[in-house]
Scaffold this active site. Structure first.
Site, PDB file in Angstrom:
ATOM      1  N   ASN A 231      57.525  21.690  37.660  1.00 33.02           N
ATOM      2  CA  ASN A 231      57.974  20.506  36.989  1.00 33.02           C
ATOM      3  C   ASN A 231      58.622  19.460  37.752  1.00 33.02           C
ATOM      4  O   ASN A 231      59.695  19.990  38.461  1.00 33.02           O
ATOM      5  CB  ASN A 231      58.346  20.385  35.352  1.00 33.02           C
ATOM      6  CG  ASN A 231      57.693  21.302  34.577  1.00 33.02           C
ATOM      7  OD1 ASN A 231      56.723  20.628  34.100  1.00 33.02           O
ATOM      8  ND2 ASN A 231      57.757  22.692  34.543  1.00 33.02           N
ATOM      9  N   ASP A 286      66.391  24.933  29.407  1.00 34.57           N
ATOM     10  CA  ASP A 286      66.230  23.141  29.621  1.00 34.57           C
ATOM     11  C   ASP A 286      66.349  22.586  28.214  1.00 34.57           C
ATOM     12  O   ASP A 286      65.644  21.380  28.109  1.00 34.57           O
ATOM     13  CB  ASP A 286      65.103  22.707  30.444  1.00 34.57           C
ATOM     14  CG  ASP A 286      65.016  21.501  31.146  1.00 34.57           C
ATOM     15  OD1 ASP A 286      66.242  20.901  31.016  1.00 34.57           O
ATOM     16  OD2 ASP A 286      64.135  20.820  31.563  1.00 34.57           O
TER      17      ASP A 286
END
Length: 399
Positions: A231, A286
């Site tokens: 990502n 995250d």
């Protein structure tokens, strides 16, 4: 089970103990916040020790080392960027209820003044009693990142690496910054990486457009981690392997992984594991403020976020904006989609992060002399109780 929270000596028995290389059925003895002995079935404490011990029945579940989350922004409606104790309490309490015993308070790309405020708040929080999960320090995610890969970071505050800022921060708050994420292709990044590595701070690539050679050069200078692998980074191409190609092939780099099924496809997870092995992958959440909260409108780094069906995306641009994941959720996802053993997954959820942070002699695995940072689950890996340094910080309500 609650007696163990105040007892100097306690024993959790009838439990499957997840060690670094095997599972042992037996019990764990804790004294004054540290693991005294790991006993397999058939081995018992002597009569004198048993006379003063509080017994905790594990009910045939699993006892794992507490999870260590190196990349977490918030939870339970709070964000570390709030820079206040009540938010830190909400976050550490929420994640402790999902098995996390230690974490890094992760910032966003923001003004220097806003980052200063978080650093001071984190320093103050660590100086006082931490009632829930331990805060091992701060992970600065930005602001030294790429404008091409901002993800959910605010592009208005992106700048080239400022070595003077780093020196000021570490002089004012020694030992507080434990990880810093930057884009290695930016001007001044290699000098910053070498300086960070020399200070024992994890230098990580993330939100980066670096080509393969730039990542390898950064690893030569001390880069040792990739933030949320796949990502917000230049992808793999067979003629220019990019950031991802370098991360996959370079053994000096640990790869963070958000295992929620939204950020990375299970097949891509298996590819990462095939390339790096379970010794070089670190599970992270995250997680943002919406973790543990209903769907709706939230904010991350000052940007508007919409959470729908547990998936967080920016209102403008629709980029993924962190996650609503917990560490135990990541563990269960890995069990379901990879075929790995709980021993291997535990290493990715605890042991590898402890090694990166230089605290593996204290925590990250179960063994005599280690801190009693432990999480008890049932057979389906639902968290039943969490201990930090032998102190119970969460216990599931029995209904």
């Amino acid at each position: 089970m609650t007696e163990s929270s105040s007892s100097a000596s306690w024993l959790i028995h009838h439990v499957n103990i997840v060690l670094e290389d095997q599972i042992v059925s037996g019990s764990v003895h804790v004294e004054r916040g540290r693991i005294s002995r790991v006993l397999s079935d058939g081995c018992e404490l002597d009569a004198e020790a048993m006379a003063s011990v509080v017994s905790v029945d594990g009910l045939g579940g699993y006892l794992l080392p507490g999870f260590i989350d190196m990349h977490v922004h918030g939870g339970s409606g709070a964000d570390f960027m709030d820079a206040e104790r009540k938010s830190f309490d909400k976050i550490t309490r929420f994640h402790a209820s999902h098995g996390t015993t230690g974490m890094l308070a992760t910032t966003m790309t923001a003004s220097k003044e806003a980052i200063d405020a978080v650093l001071q708040a984190a320093e103050d929080y660590r100086a006082a009693e931490m009632p829930y999960a331990s805060l091992y320090g701060v992970h600065l995610e930005g602001p030294f990142i790429s404008e091409k890969w901002p993800g959910a970071q605010n592009p208005a505050f992106i700048v080239d690496p400022q070595l003077e800022w780093l020196k000021q921060w570490t002089a004012k708050w020694p030992g507080l910054i434990r990880q810093l994420t930057l884009a290695p292709e930016r001007k001044g990044s290699l000098d910053a990486i070498a300086w960070l590595a020399g200070q024992g701070i994890v230098a990580a690539c993330g939100h980066t457009d670096a080509v393969y050679e730039e990542i390898i050069a950064a690893a030569d200078d001390g880069l040792s981690q990739a933030v949320h692998t796949y990502n917000a980074m230049r992808g793999l191409h067979h003629r220019e392997p990019g950031t991802l190609g370098a991360v996959l092939i370079e053994d000096r780099i640990y790869g963070e992984l958000i295992a929620d099924g939204k950020h990375v496809h299970p097949a891509a997870i298996r590819l990462l594991l095939a390339a790096k092995s379970t010794d070089k992958v670190i599970l992270i959440t995250d997680a943002m403020a919406a973790a543990g909260m209903p769907d709706g409108d939230y904010a991350l780094g000052g940007l508007a976020v919409v959470v729908k069906d547990g998936e967080a995306r920016l209102r403008e641009g629709n980029a993924l904006a962190g996650s609503c994941l917990t560490m135990i959720g990541a563990v269960r996802f890995m069990l379901e989609h990879t075929g790995l053993s709980i021993v291997d997954i535990s290493r990715m959820a605890s042991g590898n992060a402890a090694k990166q942070l230089g605290i593996s002699s204290l925590t990250g695995s179960i063994g005599a002399g280690k801190q009693a940072d432990l999480v008890l689950t049932d057979a389906q890996f639902n968290v039943k109780q969490t201990w930090v340094q032998g102190r119970s910080v969460y216990e599931a309500v029995v209904v």
